[in-house]
Design an enzyme around this catalytic site. Sequence first.
Site, short mmCIF file in Angstrom:
data_model
loop_
_atom_site.label_atom_id
_atom_site.label_comp_id
_atom_site.label_asym_id
_atom_site.label_seq_id
_atom_site.Cartn_x
_atom_site.Cartn_y
_atom_site.Cartn_z
N LYS A 1 45.08 35.71 29.22
CA LYS A 1 44.65 36.40 27.99
C LYS A 1 45.82 37.11 27.29
O LYS A 1 46.91 37.25 27.86
CB LYS A 1 43.54 37.40 28.36
CG LYS A 1 42.27 36.73 28.89
CD LYS A 1 41.16 37.75 29.13
CE LYS A 1 39.89 37.08 29.65
NZ LYS A 1 38.78 38.08 29.84
N ASN B 1 41.69 42.22 30.70
CA ASN B 1 41.72 41.93 32.15
C ASN B 1 42.44 40.63 32.51
O ASN B 1 42.16 40.02 33.53
CB ASN B 1 40.31 42.00 32.73
CG ASN B 1 39.37 40.98 32.12
OD1 ASN B 1 39.77 40.19 31.27
ND2 ASN B 1 38.13 40.98 32.56
N HIS C 1 40.73 34.64 32.38
CA HIS C 1 39.36 34.12 32.39
C HIS C 1 39.30 32.96 33.37
O HIS C 1 40.26 32.19 33.47
CB HIS C 1 38.96 33.59 31.01
CG HIS C 1 37.77 32.67 31.06
ND1 HIS C 1 36.48 33.12 31.12
CD2 HIS C 1 37.70 31.31 31.17
CE1 HIS C 1 35.67 32.07 31.23
NE2 HIS C 1 36.37 30.97 31.25
N GLU D 1 34.01 24.17 28.92
CA GLU D 1 35.19 24.94 28.50
C GLU D 1 36.45 24.06 28.48
O GLU D 1 37.26 24.15 27.55
CB GLU D 1 35.38 26.13 29.44
CG GLU D 1 34.27 27.16 29.28
CD GLU D 1 34.28 28.27 30.32
OE1 GLU D 1 33.38 29.13 30.28
OE2 GLU D 1 35.20 28.29 31.18
P1 ATP Z 1 35.67 35.98 32.02
O1 ATP Z 1 34.42 35.34 31.46
O2 ATP Z 1 36.64 36.40 30.93
O3 ATP Z 1 36.29 35.14 33.08
P2 ATP Z 1 34.08 37.59 33.78
O4 ATP Z 1 33.31 36.33 33.99
O5 ATP Z 1 34.65 38.28 34.96
O6 ATP Z 1 35.29 37.33 32.76
P3 ATP Z 1 32.06 38.35 31.88
O7 ATP Z 1 30.90 39.17 32.25
O8 ATP Z 1 31.87 36.88 31.64
O9 ATP Z 1 33.20 38.62 32.97
O10 ATP Z 1 32.68 39.02 30.59
C1 ATP Z 1 33.58 38.27 29.76
C2 ATP Z 1 34.71 39.16 29.32
O11 ATP Z 1 34.19 40.16 28.44
C3 ATP Z 1 35.39 39.96 30.42
O12 ATP Z 1 36.39 39.25 31.10
C4 ATP Z 1 35.97 41.10 29.65
O13 ATP Z 1 37.20 40.75 29.04
C5 ATP Z 1 34.93 41.34 28.57
N1 ATP Z 1 34.01 42.41 29.00
C6 ATP Z 1 33.04 42.35 29.92
N2 ATP Z 1 32.41 43.51 30.06
C7 ATP Z 1 33.02 44.37 29.18
C8 ATP Z 1 32.84 45.73 28.85
N3 ATP Z 1 31.91 46.47 29.42
N4 ATP Z 1 33.66 46.26 27.90
C9 ATP Z 1 34.62 45.50 27.31
N5 ATP Z 1 34.82 44.22 27.57
C10 ATP Z 1 34.05 43.65 28.50
MG MG Z 2 32.59 35.07 32.42
#
Ligand code: ATP
Ligand code: MG
Length: 137
Positions: A9, A112, A115, A126
């Site tokens: 990211k 974070n 992804h 994807e």
């Molecule tokens: P990713 O899909 O990016 O691999 P993930 O599967 O661990 O991450 P998801 O729940 O799919 O988490 O959320 C997608 C992305 O949205 C997260 O990686 C993060 O960057 C963002 N995100 C999730 N929760 C929050 C939050 N509470 N505040 C801000 N951003 C968030």
């Molecule tokens: Mg996710």
Amino acid sequence: IERTFSILKPDATTRNLTGAINAVIEKAGLKIVAQKRMRMSLPEARRFYAVHSERPFFGELVDFMVSAPVVVQVLEGENAIAKYREVMGATNPAQAAEGTIRKLFALSVGENSVHGSDSADNAKIEIAQFFSENEII
Ligand code: ATP
Ligand code: MG
């Protein structure tokens, strides 16, 4: 043998962490079989994270994903989807296990660093959004 989709990211590319994160990925036994650096467009980012469109953080998430270049990747290996989720660590770096990418590098739950696909169906969708089959070698 399985494939998963990965994004390094904007917080990772802007801090020159592409190589450091790729080292963790490769050390875990995952093979980088496709990779490109790109700037995501707003429509691409909205489409990619469409499942989160009703979440309060959606606008922030999409703005972040287009704020700087990303590196999109296809990773291949035994149980690649689950293995990469394990190597990434918890979404919130404060809850991520020692040695995981997010524990090592992530700044916050939003910024974070990586992804990874969360299911075989999503991995397929994807990968197809960003790569054609002849780019995966
Ligand atoms: P990713 O899909 O990016 O691999 P993930 O599967 O661990 O991450 P998801 O729940 O799919 O988490 O959320 C997608 C992305 O949205 C997260 O990686 C993060 O960057 C963002 N995100 C999730 N929760 C929050 C939050 N509470 N505040 C801000 N951003 C968030
Ligand atoms: Mg996710």
